[in-house]
Design a protein around this motif. Structure first.
Motif, PDB file in Angstrom:
ATOM      1  N   ILE A   1       0.854  -1.186   0.000  1.00 27.07           N
ATOM      2  CA  ILE A   1       0.000   0.000   0.000  1.00 27.07           C
ATOM      3  C   ILE A   1       0.887   1.232   0.000  1.00 27.07           C
ATOM      4  N   VAL A   2       0.630   2.144  -0.912  1.00 28.63           N
ATOM      5  CA  VAL A   2       1.446   3.349  -1.044  1.00 28.63           C
ATOM      6  C   VAL A   2       0.837   4.464  -0.205  1.00 28.63           C
ATOM      7  N   LEU A   3       1.660   5.144   0.574  1.00 27.54           N
ATOM      8  CA  LEU A   3       1.207   6.317   1.315  1.00 27.54           C
ATOM      9  C   LEU A   3       1.406   7.551   0.435  1.00 27.54           C
ATOM     10  N   MET A   4       0.281   8.187   0.053  1.00 20.09           N
ATOM     11  CA  MET A   4       0.327   9.332  -0.834  1.00 20.09           C
ATOM     12  C   MET A   4      -0.127  10.585  -0.097  1.00 20.09           C
ATOM     13  N   PRO A   5       0.433  11.742  -0.457  1.00 16.24           N
ATOM     14  CA  PRO A   5      -0.102  13.003   0.085  1.00 16.24           C
ATOM     15  C   PRO A   5      -1.609  13.076  -0.148  1.00 16.24           C
ATOM     16  N   ILE A   6      -2.330  13.657   0.791  1.00 12.78           N
ATOM     17  CA  ILE A   6      -3.789  13.551   0.801  1.00 12.78           C
ATOM     18  C   ILE A   6      -4.426  14.000  -0.506  1.00 12.78           C
TER      19      ILE A   6
END
Length: 348
Positions: A331-336
Motif C-alpha cells: 500500500i502506497v502512502l500518498m499526500p492527501i
C-alpha cells in the motif's frame, strides 16, 4: 513552521503535481484505505521509516512532496506525521502481489586481469544509451567490448558477476588490498528474462524450489548448460564506481542515495513514486508488516504489486534475500490531495 500551516497541508489546500501513473494501462484500480486497515500498522517503528524517508525526500521534485519533506524534519511523532499528511492507497493492476529480496553482494576481484580474475565488470559505453545495444552473448561470448578500456575490475566468478548484475550494485574485494563499490550505470536495452523461470520451463525444478542459491549450484554443476542458461537473459548491466559512499552506508539506489536494510524497497516507478512511503504486508514464512520507502527500482520489478526488499550486504543478507518469494500486498502512502486526485483520474 507552524502546525496551522501543516494542518492546511494535511487538508489538501496546497497545489500538487500530477499523480503518479499517468501513462499506465486502463485496468489499474486505486482504493483509498484507512490506517486502521493496515495490518500491524500500530506496532511498527515509524521513526525508523521516517529517518529513511528524510534521506531522499529532499530529492523529490513535486511541490507537495517537498513540502511534506520540510514538515517531516519538524515533527514530534513519526506515526502522527504519516497519519496526518498521507492516505494509504492500494494500487492494483490485476496481478497478484509478489515480494522478493535483493542485497549487495561481495565479490573477489582485481584491478588487473590474471589467471584467476578473468571476468570483467564493465562501465557503460556511450553508445549503449542510444537504444538496444549488444546482447549478453555478444558481450560475454564474443567479447565485443574487450580492449576498449571499459573494465572497472575483473572478478573470479562469472556466476557471481551475473548475480551482481541482477542486484545492480556490490562490493569487490581486491587482491591488491582494499575494496571498491560499484553501482548501476545502465543496461543494454534488451528485456530481462528470468533464468529461474527458464529452469522451471525446462522441467529442472518446480517453481517453489527455485532460489538464487539453487540457480548458482545448478550452473556450477552443469557448466555448459549453465552457460547457456545465463545467456538466456539478453539483458546486460553496466556499472560505475561509487567508492565514495561510506562503508557504514548501504549502496546507492535509483535515487542516488544509500539504501537501508529492511527499510528500502525497490518498486515499479510507473505505479509508485520514487521516495514514497509504502506499507508492506508480506505473507508466507516470516510474515512482514513494515513501513518502507520506495527508493530503488529493478529491471525485473514490474507491476503495481511487485516489490523487492533490500536485505543488506554480504553472504548472510544474500541468503535471506534469496529465500524470499512470497505473496501479500503493498500500500502506497500518498499526500492527501494527490491520493484523492488519483481517484478522480480513475473515475474520469
Amino acid at each position: 513552521m507552524t502546525w496551522r500551516w501543516l494542518a492546511a497541508l494535511a487538508a489538501g489546500l496546497l497545489m500538487t503535481g500530477a499523480a503518479s501513473g499517468d501513462d499506465i494501462g486502463p485496468d489499474v484500480t486505486r482504493t483509498i484505505l484507512d490506517f486502521s486497515q493496515l495490518d500491524g500498522w500500530e506496532g511498527d517503528d515509524h521513526q525508523a521509516a521516517l529517518d529513511v524517508f528524510l534521506s531522499t525526500c529532499g530529492d523529490m521534485a513535486a511541490p507537495d512532496w517537498r513540502a511534506l519533506c520540510r514538515a517531516a524534519a519538524d515533527q514530534g511523532s513519526a506515526r502522527t506525521f504519516f497519519e496526518l499528511f498521507f492516505r494509504p492507497v492500494l494500487i492494483e493492476d490485476g496481478a497478484p502481489g509478489l515480494f522478493t529480496g535483493y542485497f549487495e553482494p561481495e565479490l573477489d576481484g582485481s584491478l588487473t586481469p590474471d589467471d584467476v580474475h578473468r571476468f570483467p565488470v564493465y562501465a557503460m559505453p556511450e553508445e549503449a544509451a542510444e537504444g538496444p545495444f549488444l546482447t549478453r552473448r555478444e558481450i560475454v561470448e564474443e567479447g565485443l567490448l574487450a580492449e576498449r578500456g571499459l573494465e572497472i575490475a575483473w572478478v573470479d566468478d562469472p556466476v557471481e558477476l551475473f548475480f551482481l548484475q541482477i542486484q545492480g550494485s556490490g562490493r569487490i574485494r581486491l587482491a591488491e588490498g582494499g575494496a571498491i563499490r560499484v553501482g548501476y550505470a545502465g543496461a543494454n536495452g534488451h528485456p530481462y528474462r528470468s533464468i529461474g523461470q527458464e529452469l522451471v520451463r525446462m522441467g529442472v525444478y518446480e517453481p517453489h524450489q527455485v532460489s538464487a542459491q539453487v540457480i548458482r549450484n545448478w550452473v556450477r554443476r552443469n557448466p555448459e548448460e549453465g552457460f547457456e542458461l545465463l545467456m538466456h537473459n539478453p539483458s546486460f548491466v553496466f556499472f560505475r564506481e561509487v567508492s565514495h559512499v561510506p562503508a557504514d552506508k548501504g549502496p546507492l539506489g535509483a535515487m542516488n542515495r544509500s539504501v537501508t536494510p529492511l527499510r528500502t524497497v525497490a518498486v515499479d516507478p510507473a505505479y509508485v513514486p520514487l521516495g514514497a512511503p509504502v506499507w508492506i504486508e508480506k505473507e508466507g514464512e516470516g510474515p512482514m508488516r513494515r513501513l518502507m520507502i520506495a527508493q530503488d527500482t529493478g529491471s525485473a520489478i514490474k507491476g503495481a504489486q511487485r516489490a523487492d526488499v533490500f536485505f543488506g550486504t554480504g553472504d548472510a543478507a544474500g541468503r535471506a534475500a534469496g529465500r524470499l518469494r512470497d505473496g501479500g500486498r503493498m500500500i502506497v502512502l500518498m499526500p492527501i490531495q494527490r491520493a484523492y486526485a488519483m481517484l478522480d483520474e480513475v473515475s474520469g
